[in-house]
Motif scaffolding. Structure first.
Motif, PDB file in Angstrom:
ATOM      1  N   SER A  67       5.616   6.440  -1.086  1.00 47.24           N
ATOM      2  CA  SER A  67       4.950   6.193  -2.363  1.00 47.24           C
ATOM      3  C   SER A  67       3.835   5.173  -2.147  1.00 47.24           C
ATOM      4  CB  SER A  67       5.941   5.671  -3.397  1.00 47.24           C
ATOM      5  OG  SER A  67       6.499   4.436  -2.976  1.00 47.24           O
ATOM      6  N   GLY A  68       2.834   5.258  -3.000  1.00 48.89           N
ATOM      7  CA  GLY A  68       1.703   4.347  -2.880  1.00 48.89           C
ATOM      8  C   GLY A  68       0.396   5.095  -3.057  1.00 48.89           C
ATOM      9  N   SER A  69      -0.668   4.453  -2.650  1.00 50.69           N
ATOM     10  CA  SER A  69      -2.008   5.032  -2.804  1.00 50.69           C
ATOM     11  C   SER A  69      -2.305   5.975  -1.640  1.00 50.69           C
ATOM     12  CB  SER A  69      -3.048   3.918  -2.867  1.00 50.69           C
ATOM     13  OG  SER A  69      -2.802   3.068  -3.968  1.00 50.69           O
TER      14      SER A  69
ATOM     15  N   GLN B 239       0.825  -1.189   0.000  1.00 46.74           N
ATOM     16  CA  GLN B 239       0.000   0.000   0.000  1.00 46.74           C
ATOM     17  C   GLN B 239       0.865   1.246   0.000  1.00 46.74           C
ATOM     18  OE1 GLN B 239      -2.145  -0.733   3.540  1.00 46.74           O
ATOM     19  NE2 GLN B 239      -3.668  -2.022   2.596  1.00 46.74           N
ATOM     20  N   VAL B 240       1.764   1.336   0.971  1.00 49.51           N
ATOM     21  CA  VAL B 240       2.673   2.473   1.072  1.00 49.51           C
ATOM     22  C   VAL B 240       4.082   1.971   1.351  1.00 49.51           C
ATOM     23  CG1 VAL B 240       3.258   4.601   2.301  1.00 49.51           C
ATOM     24  CG2 VAL B 240       0.858   3.982   1.967  1.00 49.51           C
ATOM     25  N   GLN B 241       5.030   2.592   0.704  1.00 45.43           N
ATOM     26  CA  GLN B 241       6.447   2.301   0.977  1.00 45.43           C
ATOM     27  C   GLN B 241       7.133   3.569   1.430  1.00 45.43           C
ATOM     28  OE1 GLN B 241       8.270   0.454  -2.521  1.00 45.43           O
ATOM     29  NE2 GLN B 241       8.657  -1.330  -1.269  1.00 45.43           N
ATOM     30  N   LEU B 242       7.993   3.432   2.425  1.00 46.70           N
ATOM     31  CA  LEU B 242       8.814   4.547   2.891  1.00 46.70           C
ATOM     32  C   LEU B 242      10.260   4.239   2.544  1.00 46.70           C
ATOM     33  CD1 LEU B 242       7.329   5.113   6.475  1.00 46.70           C
ATOM     34  CD2 LEU B 242       6.755   6.336   4.371  1.00 46.70           C
ATOM     35  N   VAL B 243      10.886   5.142   1.824  1.00 41.20           N
ATOM     36  CA  VAL B 243      12.283   4.954   1.427  1.00 41.20           C
ATOM     37  C   VAL B 243      13.113   6.087   2.002  1.00 41.20           C
ATOM     38  CG1 VAL B 243      13.900   4.760  -0.489  1.00 41.20           C
ATOM     39  CG2 VAL B 243      11.605   3.767  -0.680  1.00 41.20           C
ATOM     40  N   GLU B 244      14.074   5.725   2.842  1.00 36.21           N
ATOM     41  CA  GLU B 244      14.932   6.698   3.500  1.00 36.21           C
ATOM     42  C   GLU B 244      16.243   6.850   2.735  1.00 36.21           C
ATOM     43  OE1 GLU B 244      13.350   5.005   7.767  1.00 36.21           O
ATOM     44  OE2 GLU B 244      14.684   3.990   6.373  1.00 36.21           O
ATOM     45  N   SER B 245      16.813   8.016   2.827  1.00 30.53           N
ATOM     46  CA  SER B 245      18.109   8.270   2.221  1.00 30.53           C
ATOM     47  C   SER B 245      18.824   9.361   3.000  1.00 30.53           C
ATOM     48  CB  SER B 245      17.951   8.684   0.754  1.00 30.53           C
ATOM     49  OG  SER B 245      17.181   9.865   0.655  1.00 30.53           O
ATOM     50  N   GLY B 246      20.131   9.456   2.776  1.00 32.18           N
ATOM     51  CA  GLY B 246      20.892  10.571   3.340  1.00 32.18           C
ATOM     52  C   GLY B 246      21.714  10.247   4.561  1.00 32.18           C
ATOM     53  N   GLY B 247      21.640   9.042   5.069  1.00 35.67           N
ATOM     54  CA  GLY B 247      22.476   8.708   6.214  1.00 35.67           C
ATOM     55  C   GLY B 247      23.937   8.636   5.802  1.00 35.67           C
ATOM     56  N   GLY B 248      24.794   8.457   6.775  1.00 37.09           N
ATOM     57  CA  GLY B 248      26.209   8.358   6.490  1.00 37.09           C
ATOM     58  C   GLY B 248      27.032   8.744   7.698  1.00 37.09           C
ATOM     59  N   SER B 249      28.252   9.154   7.429  1.00 38.76           N
ATOM     60  CA  SER B 249      29.188   9.492   8.498  1.00 38.76           C
ATOM     61  C   SER B 249      29.479  10.979   8.513  1.00 38.76           C
ATOM     62  CB  SER B 249      30.496   8.727   8.300  1.00 38.76           C
ATOM     63  OG  SER B 249      30.280   7.334   8.357  1.00 38.76           O
TER      64      SER B 249
ATOM     65  N   GLU C 152       7.349  17.964   2.618  1.00 39.83           N
ATOM     66  CA  GLU C 152       6.954  18.407   1.290  1.00 39.83           C
ATOM     67  C   GLU C 152       5.685  17.654   0.945  1.00 39.83           C
ATOM     68  OE1 GLU C 152      10.213  18.099  -1.525  1.00 39.83           O
ATOM     69  OE2 GLU C 152      11.592  17.997   0.156  1.00 39.83           O
ATOM     70  N   ASN C 153       4.545  18.285   1.217  1.00 37.12           N
ATOM     71  CA  ASN C 153       3.265  17.595   1.066  1.00 37.12           C
ATOM     72  C   ASN C 153       3.069  17.015  -0.328  1.00 37.12           C
ATOM     73  OD1 ASN C 153       2.455  17.982   3.663  1.00 37.12           O
ATOM     74  ND2 ASN C 153       1.219  19.776   3.237  1.00 37.12           N
ATOM     75  N   ALA C 154       3.390  17.817  -1.319  1.00 39.76           N
ATOM     76  CA  ALA C 154       3.136  17.398  -2.694  1.00 39.76           C
ATOM     77  C   ALA C 154       3.926  16.148  -3.057  1.00 39.76           C
ATOM     78  CB  ALA C 154       3.452  18.531  -3.655  1.00 39.76           C
ATOM     79  N   ARG C 155       5.030  15.938  -2.364  1.00 39.80           N
ATOM     80  CA  ARG C 155       5.878  14.794  -2.682  1.00 39.80           C
ATOM     81  C   ARG C 155       5.831  13.743  -1.593  1.00 39.80           C
ATOM     82  NH1 ARG C 155      11.671  16.984  -3.698  1.00 39.80           N
ATOM     83  NH2 ARG C 155      12.025  14.767  -4.032  1.00 39.80           N
ATOM     84  N   ASN C 156       4.986  13.935  -0.596  1.00 41.27           N
ATOM     85  CA  ASN C 156       4.907  13.000   0.531  1.00 41.27           C
ATOM     86  C   ASN C 156       6.295  12.641   1.056  1.00 41.27           C
ATOM     87  OD1 ASN C 156       2.031  12.718   0.668  1.00 41.27           O
ATOM     88  ND2 ASN C 156       2.154  11.504  -1.211  1.00 41.27           N
TER      89      ASN C 156
ATOM     90  N   GLY D 234     -10.396   5.556   2.560  1.00 40.67           N
ATOM     91  CA  GLY D 234     -11.035   5.523   3.859  1.00 40.67           C
ATOM     92  C   GLY D 234     -10.229   4.813   4.917  1.00 40.67           C
ATOM     93  N   SER D 235      -9.169   4.110   4.500  1.00 36.25           N
ATOM     94  CA  SER D 235      -8.307   3.410   5.444  1.00 36.25           C
ATOM     95  C   SER D 235      -7.103   4.262   5.797  1.00 36.25           C
ATOM     96  CB  SER D 235      -7.822   2.088   4.839  1.00 36.25           C
ATOM     97  OG  SER D 235      -8.894   1.239   4.538  1.00 36.25           O
ATOM     98  N   THR D 236      -6.471   3.889   6.889  1.00 33.52           N
ATOM     99  CA  THR D 236      -5.264   4.572   7.353  1.00 33.52           C
ATOM    100  C   THR D 236      -4.118   3.573   7.384  1.00 33.52           C
ATOM    101  OG1 THR D 236      -6.545   6.101   8.717  1.00 33.52           O
ATOM    102  CG2 THR D 236      -4.226   5.851   9.262  1.00 33.52           C
ATOM    103  N   TRP D 237      -2.967   4.018   6.932  1.00 33.09           N
ATOM    104  CA  TRP D 237      -1.760   3.184   6.955  1.00 33.09           C
ATOM    105  C   TRP D 237      -0.748   3.800   7.895  1.00 33.09           C
ATOM    106  CZ3 TRP D 237       3.378   4.015   6.034  1.00 33.09           C
ATOM    107  CH2 TRP D 237       4.184   2.885   5.849  1.00 33.09           C
ATOM    108  N   HIS D 238      -0.092   2.959   8.686  1.00 29.55           N
ATOM    109  CA  HIS D 238       0.942   3.431   9.601  1.00 29.55           C
ATOM    110  C   HIS D 238       2.109   2.468   9.507  1.00 29.55           C
ATOM    111  CE1 HIS D 238       2.289   4.281  14.022  1.00 29.55           C
ATOM    112  NE2 HIS D 238       2.974   4.981  13.142  1.00 29.55           N
TER     113      HIS D 238
END
Length: 123
Positions: free
Chosen positions: A25-27, A1-11, A72-76, A107-111
């Protein structure tokens, strides 16, 4: 339904900066909440910063004045600007979010959580 992709970590060195991003990303119809948590070795996961749909932000006392969360709402997408980093900021950082769904799941909520990204700050 929804995927969360993180980036930017490091040292980084003490006093340095890093920027984390979490893109969903997703519905997705709209977001209710997006935030960052972190978990250091041997410690419990803790809230770092969050932003709610109405724009309310919350920060852990340990990062106030150093970290800034923005969405960034438009880009979630939610970003975490981390400045004046300290060795104690070393942890795995996780994105956490709640969305209202669209499409077939209207009508559903994803967490859920992202996969985590490592931040390592050395002195």
């Amino acid at each position: 339904q929804v995927q969360l992709v993180e980036s930017g970590g490091g040292s980084a060195y003490s006093g340095g900066s890093l920027r984390l991003s979490c893109a969903a990303s997703g519905s997705i119809l709209s977001f209710n909440y997006m935030g960052w948590y972190r978990q250091a070795p041997g410690k419990q996961r803790e809230l770092v910063a969050s932003v709610s749909r109405d724009g309310t932000t919350e920060y852990a006392d340990s990062v106030k004045g150093r970290f800034t969360i923005s969405n960034e709402n438009a880009r979630n997408t939610v970003n975490l600007e981390m400045k004046s980093l300290k060795p104690e900021d070393t942890a795995v950082y996780y994105c956490n979010a709640e969305f209202n769904l669209d499409g077939a799941h209207y009508g559903s909520t994803w967490h859920g959580w992202g996969q985590g990204t490592h931040v390592d700050v050395s002195s």
